[in-house]
Design an enzyme around this catalytic site. Sequence first.
Site, mmCIF file in Angstrom:
data_model
loop_
_atom_site.group_PDB
_atom_site.id
_atom_site.type_symbol
_atom_site.label_atom_id
_atom_site.label_comp_id
_atom_site.label_asym_id
_atom_site.label_seq_id
_atom_site.Cartn_x
_atom_site.Cartn_y
_atom_site.Cartn_z
ATOM 1 N N ARG A 177 13.342 50.633 26.006
ATOM 2 C CA ARG A 177 13.836 49.977 24.993
ATOM 3 C C ARG A 177 14.645 48.802 25.863
ATOM 4 O O ARG A 177 14.381 47.813 25.600
ATOM 5 C CB ARG A 177 14.420 50.526 24.085
ATOM 6 C CG ARG A 177 13.614 51.153 22.997
ATOM 7 C CD ARG A 177 14.528 52.102 21.855
ATOM 8 N NE ARG A 177 13.582 52.455 20.960
ATOM 9 C CZ ARG A 177 13.778 53.407 20.018
ATOM 10 N NH1 ARG A 177 14.614 53.935 19.757
ATOM 11 N NH2 ARG A 177 12.808 53.651 18.995
ATOM 12 N N TYR A 234 6.774 46.571 19.396
ATOM 13 C CA TYR A 234 6.703 47.931 19.942
ATOM 14 C C TYR A 234 7.894 48.625 20.261
ATOM 15 O O TYR A 234 8.916 48.014 20.466
ATOM 16 C CB TYR A 234 5.475 48.009 20.737
ATOM 17 C CG TYR A 234 5.436 47.332 22.196
ATOM 18 C CD1 TYR A 234 6.437 46.434 22.683
ATOM 19 C CD2 TYR A 234 4.196 47.022 22.873
ATOM 20 C CE1 TYR A 234 6.441 45.973 23.788
ATOM 21 C CE2 TYR A 234 4.197 46.423 23.805
ATOM 22 C CZ TYR A 234 5.309 45.646 24.565
ATOM 23 O OH TYR A 234 5.195 45.080 25.802
ATOM 24 N N GLU A 235 7.820 50.063 20.597
ATOM 25 C CA GLU A 235 8.890 50.715 21.067
ATOM 26 C C GLU A 235 10.086 50.710 19.989
ATOM 27 O O GLU A 235 11.265 50.831 20.193
ATOM 28 C CB GLU A 235 9.771 50.110 22.505
ATOM 29 C CG GLU A 235 8.784 50.084 23.585
ATOM 30 C CD GLU A 235 8.117 51.688 23.969
ATOM 31 O OE1 GLU A 235 8.779 52.509 23.397
ATOM 32 O OE2 GLU A 235 7.241 51.548 24.497
ATOM 33 N N GLY A 236 9.521 50.606 18.785
ATOM 34 C CA GLY A 236 10.393 50.522 17.633
ATOM 35 C C GLY A 236 10.957 48.903 17.349
ATOM 36 O O GLY A 236 11.360 48.453 17.886
#
Length: 592
Positions: free
Chosen positions: A296, A440-442
């Site tokens: 992140r 992406y990645e949350g």
Amino acid sequence: MADYRVPRDDMQFLLQDVFQVHQDWSTFAALAELDIDTAQAVIDEAGKLAETLIAPNCRAADEEGVSFQDGRVTTPKGYREQFKQLAEGGWVGVTANPEYGGMGLPKSISAQYEEMLCAADISFSLYPGLTAGAIMTLDLHGSDELKSTYLPKLIAGEWTGTMCLTEPHAGTDLGIIRSKANPLDDGSYELSGTKIFITGGEHDLVDNIVHLVLAKLPDAPPGTKGISLFVVPKFLVNADGSLGERNGVHCGSIEHKMGIHASATCVMNFDGAKAWLVGEPHKGLPAMFTMMNYERLGVGIQGLGAAARSYQTALEYAQERLQGRGAKATQDKAKEADPLLVHGDIRRMLLTMKAFVEGGRAFSTYVGQQLDRAKYSTDDSERERADALVALLTPIAKAFLTDTGLESTIIGQQVLGGHGYVREWGQEQLVRDCRIAQIYEGTNGIQALDLLGRKVVGSRGQLLQPLIADIEELLAEPQQELSREYEQLAAAVDLMKATTSHVLEQVANGDENVINSVAVEYLHLVGYVSFGYMWLRMAKVAEPLLTERAYLGSKVKTAKFYFARLLPRIESLAVAIRDGSESLYLHENGEF
């Protein structure tokens, strides 16, 4: 596309003067031999790769993209050689454990390296970036056998790694994944399921790809507490380390995307694939979040890298492009027009980009420093404090750096006008490539919910205190030339405290929708205050160095711009947050 130039002076200024990371290193046994000169040498060497090897191929790689045929993915021309040179230089294992061949460098240095790679070519950076995350997860959670089997090859860049979470029906809600892993008599597992959006799931850069896969065991409890983590290699590994037969994992297709065309985004089918458990059963999600939290920050740096390159291009164009007449004091009568740079609106856009880029670079370094303290410090209180800061700052790093990154790339495109919309200068590619980083990645909305719901409200505001303490420590120092900026930051911190208290009060009063309704505005408010902290730190350090380093005068002037034109955005954010969920729920669901 304009040439990319690594901002070496700014990176050195941050490491050496602003954050003085070498003072930390001297107290960490694992980093005691590392000094600021070595750090600068690392930045110089990495910079050469970014500038001369990777960046020049960025546009051509984007235009060619990846191709898929008969289950195989072919990367663009030049990528194999680029990855080979990167691997031979040891750059895949920059932060990896030296016991398995890694450099063992701190995150405060690798944050600068990652920015270079992302600015040079986000698509290319994803292949070593995901591999670095896989290395970290295996090193922290894998058995000795798994480590000895996979880490040396991954760190050497002979193999690459992926993370396989998302399924067609399960994105954010991982608790409902359907991938299954059944135990076998030899201690391994047979894993079946489909994963989508898998970066680097299949490609031709290396001989083997090591997938880290979330799946459920037959006795798994429901929800996220029933998820386990497995390692699934593309090719099985023989006892002597050589590659054996093909495993039951194949790429079913690749996605056709808005951006990052040279990154292979794959649908991966696991059909009774041989798998090995990483860590404890049903503890896969916490183990994977080891990788996710580092990723992140890395995704945030993607936004930063794209913005940095866009700013360089926009500044170069504004300096050279003659268009219109500025104010009388700026007119050069010997030329038929003035450069774009003299126009007020162009300066507003460029300074906004510069403020976001250099503020973001400082913020990523600050987060990297906290990650280093959490990892290397032997002082329990320092390590616990750093862990708390990392927990708070990670969603901000991911979301705020990518939100401001997209804003900056769009501004950079605007500076070039029509030339920003066509491919020649590369600005449109940076907009396209940067866009995914908010997703992406949350998604950034999920990051905001994590910050406000889990971190701030979940701790009743206590997790915010270490950041506030750092800012107030700076504000307590003597103030001279920057007295106005000190006052503005102090007021901003007070507003952040008051807004936080108001949200806590709304929650206590039973507004069950408030967190979801104001989380994004809250994250942005904390982000702007954090950048204000970064800018005041930088300006304070720069002031006494102006006589020996004249270029730092721009740092002080940009800090003044940030406080005058960007930090005030928190006022409108605070107003929106105080509304809570009221205006969002005036409509009934059927009225939309």
